[in-house]
Design a protein around this motif. Structure first.
Motif, mmCIF file in Angstrom:
data_model
loop_
_atom_site.group_PDB
_atom_site.id
_atom_site.type_symbol
_atom_site.label_atom_id
_atom_site.label_comp_id
_atom_site.label_asym_id
_atom_site.label_seq_id
_atom_site.Cartn_x
_atom_site.Cartn_y
_atom_site.Cartn_z
ATOM 1 N N TRP A 47 17.446 -12.071 -0.888
ATOM 2 C CA TRP A 47 17.984 -12.256 0.461
ATOM 3 C C TRP A 47 19.475 -12.546 0.383
ATOM 4 O O TRP A 47 19.959 -13.195 -0.563
ATOM 5 C CB TRP A 47 17.346 -13.453 1.161
ATOM 6 C CG TRP A 47 15.895 -13.357 1.457
ATOM 7 C CD1 TRP A 47 15.298 -12.782 2.547
ATOM 8 C CD2 TRP A 47 14.819 -13.904 0.676
ATOM 9 N NE1 TRP A 47 13.942 -12.939 2.488
ATOM 10 C CE2 TRP A 47 13.616 -13.621 1.341
ATOM 11 C CE3 TRP A 47 14.772 -14.616 -0.534
ATOM 12 C CZ2 TRP A 47 12.375 -14.008 0.847
ATOM 13 C CZ3 TRP A 47 13.533 -14.997 -1.029
ATOM 14 C CH2 TRP A 47 12.357 -14.692 -0.345
ATOM 15 N N LEU A 48 20.195 -12.105 1.395
ATOM 16 C CA LEU A 48 21.504 -12.656 1.675
ATOM 17 C C LEU A 48 21.283 -14.035 2.291
ATOM 18 O O LEU A 48 20.224 -14.290 2.871
ATOM 19 C CB LEU A 48 22.269 -11.759 2.647
ATOM 20 C CG LEU A 48 22.325 -10.259 2.310
ATOM 21 C CD1 LEU A 48 22.953 -9.486 3.467
ATOM 22 C CD2 LEU A 48 23.053 -10.012 1.014
ATOM 23 N N VAL A 49 22.241 -14.927 2.203
ATOM 24 C CA VAL A 49 22.102 -16.265 2.778
ATOM 25 C C VAL A 49 23.269 -16.508 3.729
ATOM 26 O O VAL A 49 24.432 -16.263 3.382
ATOM 27 C CB VAL A 49 22.076 -17.354 1.689
ATOM 28 C CG1 VAL A 49 21.892 -18.733 2.318
ATOM 29 C CG2 VAL A 49 20.948 -17.077 0.695
ATOM 30 N N ARG A 50 22.940 -16.993 4.935
ATOM 31 C CA ARG A 50 23.964 -17.220 5.946
ATOM 32 C C ARG A 50 23.793 -18.577 6.615
ATOM 33 O O ARG A 50 22.734 -19.202 6.563
ATOM 34 C CB ARG A 50 23.915 -16.107 7.015
ATOM 35 C CG ARG A 50 24.303 -14.737 6.485
ATOM 36 C CD ARG A 50 25.748 -14.715 6.062
ATOM 37 N NE ARG A 50 26.143 -13.454 5.450
ATOM 38 C CZ ARG A 50 26.146 -13.210 4.151
ATOM 39 N NH1 ARG A 50 25.727 -14.140 3.306
ATOM 40 N NH2 ARG A 50 26.547 -12.056 3.681
ATOM 41 N N PRO A 59 27.807 -19.265 3.657
ATOM 42 C CA PRO A 59 27.533 -20.687 3.402
ATOM 43 C C PRO A 59 28.461 -21.242 2.334
ATOM 44 O O PRO A 59 28.912 -20.518 1.437
ATOM 45 C CB PRO A 59 26.085 -20.680 2.922
ATOM 46 C CG PRO A 59 25.909 -19.328 2.307
ATOM 47 C CD PRO A 59 26.756 -18.400 3.132
ATOM 48 N N ALA A 60 28.746 -22.514 2.433
ATOM 49 C CA ALA A 60 29.517 -23.167 1.377
ATOM 50 C C ALA A 60 28.665 -23.254 0.123
ATOM 51 O O ALA A 60 27.455 -23.491 0.192
ATOM 52 C CB ALA A 60 29.935 -24.574 1.832
ATOM 53 N N ILE A 61 29.286 -23.053 -1.015
ATOM 54 C CA ILE A 61 28.552 -23.079 -2.271
ATOM 55 C C ILE A 61 27.888 -24.427 -2.481
ATOM 56 O O ILE A 61 26.783 -24.523 -3.017
ATOM 57 C CB ILE A 61 29.497 -22.720 -3.445
ATOM 58 C CG1 ILE A 61 28.705 -22.626 -4.752
ATOM 59 C CG2 ILE A 61 30.622 -23.727 -3.556
ATOM 60 C CD1 ILE A 61 27.715 -21.531 -4.810
ATOM 61 N N GLU A 62 28.535 -25.501 -2.009
ATOM 62 C CA GLU A 62 27.957 -26.831 -2.155
ATOM 63 C C GLU A 62 26.652 -26.961 -1.360
ATOM 64 O O GLU A 62 25.686 -27.586 -1.827
ATOM 65 C CB GLU A 62 28.950 -27.900 -1.710
ATOM 66 C CG GLU A 62 30.223 -27.982 -2.542
ATOM 67 C CD GLU A 62 31.232 -26.907 -2.184
ATOM 68 O OE1 GLU A 62 32.203 -26.743 -2.950
ATOM 69 O OE2 GLU A 62 31.045 -26.230 -1.130
ATOM 70 N N ALA A 63 26.626 -26.375 -0.163
ATOM 71 C CA ALA A 63 25.418 -26.430 0.656
ATOM 72 C C ALA A 63 24.276 -25.652 0.009
ATOM 73 O O ALA A 63 23.118 -26.084 0.020
ATOM 74 C CB ALA A 63 25.705 -25.889 2.057
ATOM 75 N N LEU A 64 24.611 -24.507 -0.562
ATOM 76 C CA LEU A 64 23.586 -23.698 -1.222
ATOM 77 C C LEU A 64 23.060 -24.406 -2.467
ATOM 78 O O LEU A 64 21.844 -24.430 -2.724
ATOM 79 C CB LEU A 64 24.159 -22.334 -1.579
ATOM 80 C CG LEU A 64 23.177 -21.265 -2.037
ATOM 81 C CD1 LEU A 64 22.051 -21.079 -1.040
ATOM 82 C CD2 LEU A 64 23.910 -19.946 -2.275
ATOM 83 N N ASP A 65 23.963 -24.990 -3.244
ATOM 84 C CA ASP A 65 23.541 -25.742 -4.429
ATOM 85 C C ASP A 65 22.605 -26.883 -4.050
ATOM 86 O O ASP A 65 21.577 -27.116 -4.698
ATOM 87 C CB ASP A 65 24.759 -26.305 -5.166
ATOM 88 C CG ASP A 65 25.558 -25.238 -5.884
ATOM 89 O OD1 ASP A 65 25.008 -24.132 -6.095
ATOM 90 O OD2 ASP A 65 26.725 -25.500 -6.239
ATOM 91 N N GLY A 89 25.947 -14.988 -4.208
ATOM 92 C CA GLY A 89 25.249 -16.043 -3.494
ATOM 93 C C GLY A 89 23.889 -15.627 -2.974
ATOM 94 O O GLY A 89 23.185 -16.437 -2.361
ATOM 95 N N GLN A 90 23.480 -14.361 -3.203
ATOM 96 C CA GLN A 90 22.135 -13.963 -2.808
ATOM 97 C C GLN A 90 21.116 -14.784 -3.601
ATOM 98 O O GLN A 90 21.366 -15.232 -4.709
ATOM 99 C CB GLN A 90 21.884 -12.474 -3.089
ATOM 100 C CG GLN A 90 22.954 -11.528 -2.594
ATOM 101 C CD GLN A 90 23.914 -11.131 -3.690
ATOM 102 O OE1 GLN A 90 24.503 -11.978 -4.356
ATOM 103 N NE2 GLN A 90 24.080 -9.823 -3.887
ATOM 104 N N ILE A 91 19.948 -14.961 -2.986
ATOM 105 C CA ILE A 91 18.849 -15.688 -3.626
ATOM 106 C C ILE A 91 17.775 -14.685 -4.017
ATOM 107 O O ILE A 91 17.466 -13.759 -3.264
ATOM 108 C CB ILE A 91 18.262 -16.742 -2.678
ATOM 109 C CG1 ILE A 91 19.284 -17.845 -2.396
ATOM 110 C CG2 ILE A 91 16.997 -17.360 -3.255
ATOM 111 C CD1 ILE A 91 18.809 -18.874 -1.398
ATOM 112 N N GLY A 123 20.739 -26.134 6.839
ATOM 113 C CA GLY A 123 21.425 -25.344 7.857
ATOM 114 C C GLY A 123 21.664 -23.908 7.442
ATOM 115 O O GLY A 123 22.575 -23.252 7.948
ATOM 116 N N LEU A 124 20.815 -23.387 6.534
ATOM 117 C CA LEU A 124 20.981 -22.035 6.014
ATOM 118 C C LEU A 124 19.757 -21.200 6.354
ATOM 119 O O LEU A 124 18.669 -21.720 6.609
ATOM 120 C CB LEU A 124 21.186 -22.059 4.497
ATOM 121 C CG LEU A 124 22.337 -22.918 3.979
ATOM 122 C CD1 LEU A 124 22.354 -22.928 2.461
ATOM 123 C CD2 LEU A 124 23.673 -22.404 4.528
#
Length: 437
Positions: A47-50, A59-65, A89-91, A123-124
């Motif tokens: 998936w793309l992540v938004r 998304p901010a990398i910190e939020a994804l981490d 940043g895709q998952i 929030g993603l």
């Protein structure tokens, strides 16, 4: 890398004992096709992540981490899957191999639910599109492999960076098959997977936009893959489709050894950039200033090859665009049923015959035709409808233990077939209509 001036050709260095060309060919064939009765099923979902509040925002990398941190522990997902990150940043969620289609869907659905929950808390939201319709995100993962990949693909133009950072897929994995000459044998399954390839590209095309505009392709993702390096993305052993394909093991071994090196692993801080024009075969014949190649280097090289059907001990079908919502179940069920049910497999061979005109495989141009036109092409639409009908018939008589689950999958396939192939449409048409509003 060797530097400085030399007089005459460099001295030939033999590879380490035990890794000659013949040994490499044998190893590639054996590891690519681990034969046995076709039973297991697996899937990888990307998936793309938004940002959930603003889909146009990365998304901010910190939020994804932070969102993915709970999944670092062993067995963190209820279905036993594993989550990894792609360069942009895709998952990617990789399921565990399952003994039945229904078991694979159940386990993967449980993992998807858990992953969505964690993303939502941050929030993603995961987005099921084959290509980011707005932009190519920056590369978020800093690893020698990805730096070397960018260096390599830049030789072919910008498509490589788009592929790495802005694409997502559904990848279905099935057993390679047994040693027999019949429909369950690895030779027939290899052939059928390739015959189905253009049909799957067309039926599930879901990437018609780039930078907010139509590209002229319903699967721009497939078009991007075709442009980055044909020597590692075209179907192995297919030729022009006019002659019978070679034995899959031999075809895959030749393909792998003759593919250019994408990267060469070296001790940090040395870069992994591969010397231009060198193949793994040439590395075996003379290391051109590098150490002799080892078996681990060969195995790593195999992981840098991206044909639409990749043998990894099993067959990994890589040509399907990511799908919205829970629609990933449809290509998973279709592929697994057509390859693993003997009657459905026979019907799929017949359905794809108009694409081959008596040849074993479709011509290479059918892959691009499918990516450009999708089911708007009459032959591809007919083949897709016939394949969905064959899968429906196979799922109508499941084993008692999976009756309810298979009935639900059958309804999902029927709804999809009515929505898309029956009307000469694919998910890309929904995107195009939305863009015109």
């Amino acid at each position: 890398m060797a530097t400085g001036l030399t007089v005459g050709p460099p001295a030939r260095r033999e590879p380490e004992p035990g890794l000659g060309e013949r040994d490499a060919e044998t190893h590639i064939g054996a590891t690519g096709f681990a034969t046995g009765p076709p039973v297991r099923t697996g899937v990888e979902l990307e998936w793309l992540v938004r940002d959930a509040r603003d889909p146009a925002r990365l998304p901010a990398i910190e939020a994804l981490d932070a969102a993915l941190a709970p999944l670092a522990a062993p067995n963190a997902l209820p279905g036993g899957g594993r989550v990894t990150r792609e360069p942009g940043g895709q998952i990617e969620l990789s399921s565990r191999p399952a003994p039945t289609l229904a078991a694979c869907v159940r386990a993967t659905a449980a993992d998807v639910t858990r992953l969505r929950h964690l993303l939502a808390e941050a929030g993603l939201v995961p987005v099921g599109l084959g290509l980011d319709p707005r932009q190519a995100p920056p590369r978020l993962l800093d690893h020698p492999r990805y730096r070397a990949m960018e260096n390599y693909f830049d030789r072919f133009g910008p498509a490589g960076r788009v592929m790495m950072r802005a694409t997502a897929a559904v990848q279905v994995s099935v057993d390679a098959g047994d040693e027999t000459a019949g429909i369950t044998g690895y030779r027939a399954r290899w052939q059928l997977a390739h015959r189905l390839g253009p049909v799957l590209v067309a039926a599930f095309a879901n990437s018609p936009l780039w930078r907010g505009r139509p590209t002229g392709w319903v699967s721009t993702r497939q078009a991007v893959w075709a442009r980055i390096d044909p020597a590692r993305t075209r179907p192995p052993g297919a030729g022009d489709g006019t002659e019978a394909p070679a034995d899959p093991r031999a075809a895959w071994a030749a393909y792998a050894l003759d593919a250019p090196l994408l990267c060469v692993r070296r001790t940090p801080p040395a870069p992994w950039t591969a010397p231009p024009g060198r193949t793994f075969r040439s590395w075996l014949r003379g290391p051109f200033g590098e150490r002799p190649p080892r078996l681990a280097d060969l195995d790593y090289h195999l992981g840098t090859l991206f044909p639409p059907v990749r043998p990894r001990g099993w067959l990994e079908l890589r040509m399907i665009d990511a799908q919205p919502g829970d629609d990933w179940t449809v290509p998973l069920a279709l592929v697994r049923t057509l390859l693993d049910d003997p009657a459905a497999a026979d019907a799929a061979f017949a359905a794809t015959e108009p694409l081959t005109r008596g040849r074993p495989l479709p011509r290479p141009d059918w892959w691009l035709r499918a990516a450009r036109l999708g089911p708007a092409d009459p032959l591809l639409a007919d083949a897709a409808r016939a394949c969905f009908a064959a899968a429906d018939a196979a799922l109508a008589g499941p084993a008692p233990a999976d009756a309810a689950a298979n009935a639900a999958l059958r309804r999902a396939l029927a709804d999809w077939a009515d929505r898309y192939p029956a009307r000469g449409r694919c998910p890309a048409d929904d995107q195009l209509e939305g863009a015109r509003r």
